[in-house]
Design a protein around this motif. Sequence first.
Motif, PDB file in Angstrom:
ATOM      1  N   ILE A  65      31.794  15.966 -28.613  1.00 37.73           N
ATOM      2  CA  ILE A  65      31.047  15.049 -28.125  1.00 37.73           C
ATOM      3  C   ILE A  65      29.969  15.709 -27.388  1.00 37.73           C
ATOM      4  O   ILE A  65      30.169  16.733 -26.529  1.00 37.73           O
ATOM      5  CB  ILE A  65      31.768  14.177 -27.194  1.00 37.73           C
ATOM      6  N   GLY A  66      28.597  15.561 -27.745  1.00 35.02           N
ATOM      7  CA  GLY A  66      27.574  16.300 -27.126  1.00 35.02           C
ATOM      8  C   GLY A  66      26.425  15.308 -26.718  1.00 35.02           C
ATOM      9  O   GLY A  66      26.424  14.116 -26.920  1.00 35.02           O
ATOM     10  N   MET A  67      25.339  15.824 -26.218  1.00 35.25           N
ATOM     11  CA  MET A  67      24.322  15.137 -25.529  1.00 35.25           C
ATOM     12  C   MET A  67      23.033  15.970 -25.598  1.00 35.25           C
ATOM     13  O   MET A  67      23.086  16.996 -26.002  1.00 35.25           O
ATOM     14  CB  MET A  67      24.707  14.625 -24.204  1.00 35.25           C
ATOM     15  N   ALA A  68      21.946  15.214 -25.757  1.00 36.66           N
ATOM     16  CA  ALA A  68      20.609  15.882 -25.663  1.00 36.66           C
ATOM     17  C   ALA A  68      19.774  14.668 -24.847  1.00 36.66           C
ATOM     18  O   ALA A  68      19.648  13.801 -25.204  1.00 36.66           O
ATOM     19  CB  ALA A  68      20.159  15.683 -27.153  1.00 36.66           C
ATOM     20  N   GLY A  69      19.034  15.561 -24.100  1.00 39.40           N
ATOM     21  CA  GLY A  69      18.065  14.772 -23.343  1.00 39.40           C
ATOM     22  C   GLY A  69      18.567  14.764 -21.753  1.00 39.40           C
ATOM     23  O   GLY A  69      19.519  14.287 -21.373  1.00 39.40           O
ATOM     24  N   LYS A  70      17.716  15.416 -20.870  1.00 39.80           N
ATOM     25  CA  LYS A  70      17.912  15.472 -19.382  1.00 39.80           C
ATOM     26  C   LYS A  70      16.856  14.578 -18.712  1.00 39.80           C
ATOM     27  O   LYS A  70      15.635  14.543 -19.441  1.00 39.80           O
ATOM     28  CB  LYS A  70      17.830  16.976 -19.075  1.00 39.80           C
ATOM     29  N   VAL A  71      17.310  14.022 -17.872  1.00 37.36           N
ATOM     30  CA  VAL A  71      16.464  13.221 -16.794  1.00 37.36           C
ATOM     31  C   VAL A  71      15.487  14.277 -16.076  1.00 37.36           C
ATOM     32  O   VAL A  71      16.212  14.896 -15.157  1.00 37.36           O
ATOM     33  CB  VAL A  71      16.909  12.183 -16.095  1.00 37.36           C
ATOM     34  N   LYS A  72      14.195  14.308 -16.091  1.00 38.43           N
ATOM     35  CA  LYS A  72      13.399  15.107 -15.486  1.00 38.43           C
ATOM     36  C   LYS A  72      13.104  14.444 -13.956  1.00 38.43           C
ATOM     37  O   LYS A  72      13.534  13.147 -13.874  1.00 38.43           O
ATOM     38  CB  LYS A  72      11.985  15.213 -16.045  1.00 38.43           C
ATOM     39  N   THR A  73      12.731  14.959 -13.018  1.00 30.16           N
ATOM     40  CA  THR A  73      12.134  14.650 -11.624  1.00 30.16           C
ATOM     41  C   THR A  73      11.509  13.237 -11.685  1.00 30.16           C
ATOM     42  O   THR A  73      11.629  12.247 -10.791  1.00 30.16           O
ATOM     43  CB  THR A  73      11.614  15.656 -10.709  1.00 30.16           C
ATOM     44  N   ASN A  74      10.469  13.145 -12.709  1.00 32.84           N
ATOM     45  CA  ASN A  74       9.624  12.005 -12.688  1.00 32.84           C
ATOM     46  C   ASN A  74      10.407  10.937 -13.440  1.00 32.84           C
ATOM     47  O   ASN A  74       9.748   9.795 -13.705  1.00 32.84           O
ATOM     48  CB  ASN A  74       8.327  12.217 -13.558  1.00 32.84           C
TER      49      ASN A  74
END
Length: 154
Positions: A65-74
């Motif tokens: 189980i993996g993920m891709a995409g991080k939420v940036k400060t904006n």
Amino acid sequence: MTIPELMHSANPYIENNIVFEVPQQLFLQPNGRNAYNQLIRQQVPINTYGVYLWENTITGEIVYIGMAGKVKTNGQLGSHSIENRLIASRGKVNGKDILTNDYISNFMQNSNVNSLTFHILKTNIQTPPSYLEAVLLYNFYTQNGVLPILNNSF
């Protein structure tokens, strides 16, 4: 834990899902590594962020189980998309970079896995991929007492 059970807990957080198979035979072709990369580019839409699961097609065992995409400060999603994550380096093994295509091929060969089913779960706009990954890993861990075989930590 099965894919339908995980999907039950994922459904409130996903926009859509894509399912496709990666057969071990793909890697046995003369240009197998590139064939894998091409399959990923064909199946996974550009700029898709979310969670991906690898399932042994024959046994139904969830192996990763993996993920891709991080939420940036904006508030925007960034970093690697799922497509990029499934093609990029997995990091160093014995001091040498290993690409995802080699990682998967080696796993399939060493574990006698004939085919992996990839489940791509695109998260909805309100759900960070890391949150859904944590929910799925938590549910898997609480039901099985262990993580999927290819997840090193949680």
